[in-house]
Design an enzyme around this catalytic site. Structure first.
Site, PDB file in Angstrom:
ATOM      1  N   LYS B 101      33.626  -2.979  49.968  1.00 26.80           N
ATOM      2  CA  LYS B 101      32.306  -2.994  49.355  1.00 26.80           C
ATOM      3  C   LYS B 101      31.479  -1.899  50.024  1.00 26.80           C
ATOM      4  O   LYS B 101      31.127  -2.004  51.195  1.00 26.80           O
ATOM      5  CB  LYS B 101      31.626  -4.353  49.534  1.00 26.80           C
ATOM      6  CG  LYS B 101      30.169  -4.330  49.065  1.00 26.80           C
ATOM      7  CD  LYS B 101      29.430  -5.629  49.303  1.00 26.80           C
ATOM      8  CE  LYS B 101      27.932  -5.399  49.167  1.00 26.80           C
ATOM      9  NZ  LYS B 101      27.144  -6.624  49.419  1.00 26.80           N
ATOM     10  N   GLY B 162      18.621 -10.291  50.166  1.00 28.07           N
ATOM     11  CA  GLY B 162      18.004 -11.344  50.970  1.00 28.07           C
ATOM     12  C   GLY B 162      16.635 -11.795  50.477  1.00 28.07           C
ATOM     13  O   GLY B 162      16.007 -12.648  51.096  1.00 28.07           O
ATOM     14  N   ALA B 188      23.113  -9.126  45.191  1.00 30.20           N
ATOM     15  CA  ALA B 188      21.806  -9.180  45.877  1.00 30.20           C
ATOM     16  C   ALA B 188      20.699  -9.700  44.976  1.00 30.20           C
ATOM     17  O   ALA B 188      20.615  -9.353  43.802  1.00 30.20           O
ATOM     18  CB  ALA B 188      21.397  -7.834  46.443  1.00 30.20           C
ATOM     19  N   GLY B 189      19.881 -10.554  45.568  1.00 25.79           N
ATOM     20  CA  GLY B 189      18.670 -11.027  44.900  1.00 25.79           C
ATOM     21  C   GLY B 189      18.744 -12.454  44.400  1.00 25.79           C
ATOM     22  O   GLY B 189      17.709 -13.068  44.161  1.00 25.79           O
ATOM     23  N   SER B 211      22.781 -14.994  51.058  1.00 26.90           N
ATOM     24  CA  SER B 211      21.622 -15.711  51.599  1.00 26.90           C
ATOM     25  C   SER B 211      21.293 -16.975  50.822  1.00 26.90           C
ATOM     26  O   SER B 211      20.870 -17.973  51.417  1.00 26.90           O
ATOM     27  CB  SER B 211      20.390 -14.801  51.604  1.00 26.90           C
ATOM     28  OG  SER B 211      20.658 -13.617  52.286  1.00 26.90           O
TER      29      SER B 211
END
Lengths: 65, 259
Positions: B101, B162, B188-189, B211
């Site tokens: 990644k 995050g 993400a998000g 997260s």
């Protein structure tokens, strides 16, 4: 000989990467090793003779996204 | 029904990709990841602690590369050079494993991708034989360039890493998907299960998150919620949602009402 290992100065009792790994009590762990920014494959750790002043990086996998 | 995800020649049943950061301990990491059903699991590559306790546990003892596809990331790299170096270390660490990644960050406040460096690193890695899953912004033109270059998956952000703000620009994600011939994975998000479901309902091929599970009050329970959200969102996408209408349309017959 004196080495820089992960940013810290260290005196190695021995000559090879395997000696260094053993001295650091990392024997048998899943690691990758760079010497002077060149990767040294695991298969060569036992033969690779470190030199005084070498800069060594030892990395492992940790938690991350 | 066979509905699997294909990345770099491998087939996955789960469309949830999950990170291993920010958990309380390795036991919680293992439990959350098992519960999530994820088959692709990200890890970071960092300096070994010198002088550490020889018995200190190792992440890969809990998340076995025999069971999971380990996806090393380049998190924390702010230049193409650092990211390429990190991937080479990961390949050595994981015995030649070449799926990575790639993320090259722009600054610490936003962790927004630095696209110039991302494109450069992707090129170098692909030339060196890596299979690159790439974290990028939600720009459809950049996504296309990354695909044309040979990235095996393009992973636009839903919102900042995050942040838990969900998918802030679904229209851009749709534009990316319309053109794409490689898996598009929202990376993400995602903050909670509905965010993951929305991504999947839109037709994304997968969701990568960390997260949202690790920082939930009960991470293992949230991992279970995410598994279901991904599956529900995917099924809803395949089923095809009804059209939106401005006015009501009764579900019960209008005839035969007792007056």
């Amino acid at each position: 000989m004196k080495l820089t290992v992960n940013g810290d100065t260290l005196t190695l009792q021995g000559t090879t990467i395997t000696d260094l790994v053993n001295q650091l009590a990392l024997t048998g762990r899943r690691l990758a090793v760079e010497v002077n920014r060149e990767i040294v494959p695991k298969s060569q750790h036992g033969d690779y003779a470190l030199q005084d002043g070498d800069v060594v990086e030892i990395v492992h996998a940790i938690g991350g996204g | 029904m066979s509905d699997s995800l294909h990345i770099a020649g491998k087939t996955y049943q789960s469309r949830l990709l999950i990170g291993t950061g920010k958990y309380k301990d390795f036991d919680e990491t293992r439990q959350a990841i098992e519960t999530s059903g994820a088959e692709i699991v990200t890890v970071a590559i960092r300096r070994t602690n010198i002088g550490q306790n020889a018995d200190e546990p190792n992440l890969l003892d809990f998340i076995s590369p025999d069971r999971y596809t380990i996806l090393p990331n380049t998190a924390g790299c702010y230049s193409a050079e650092e990211a390429v170096r990190c991937c080479k270390l990961a390949r050595e660490l994981l015995d030649g494993h070449d799926l990575v990644k790639l993320e090259v960050l722009g600054d610490q406040k936003t962790l927004y991708p630095n696209i110039t460096h991302t494109l450069q690193a992707a090129r170098e890695l692909i030339d060196d034989g890596f299979k690159v899953m790439v974290y990028t912004n939600d720009d459809p033109i950049v996504a296309r360039e990354l695909e044309d270059m040979g990235c095996v998956a393009v992973m636009p952000l839903g919102s900042l890493i995050g942040s838990g703000l969900g998918i802030l620009n679904p229209h851009n994600i749709k534009l990316i998907m319309e053109e794409a011939n490689v898996p598009i994975i929202v990376d993400a998000g995602v903050g909670t299960a509905s965010d993951a479901a929305i991504a999947m309902e839109m037709g994304c091929d997968g969701v990568l998150l960390n997260s949202a599970v690790a920082h939930a009050n009960q991470p293992v329970l949230m991992a279970s919620a995410m598994k279901k959200a991904i599956e529900a969102g995917r099924e809803a996408f395949l089923a095809g949602r009804m059209p939106r209408k401005a006015y009501a349309s009764a579900s019960s017959p209008l005839d035969g009402i007792s007056r």
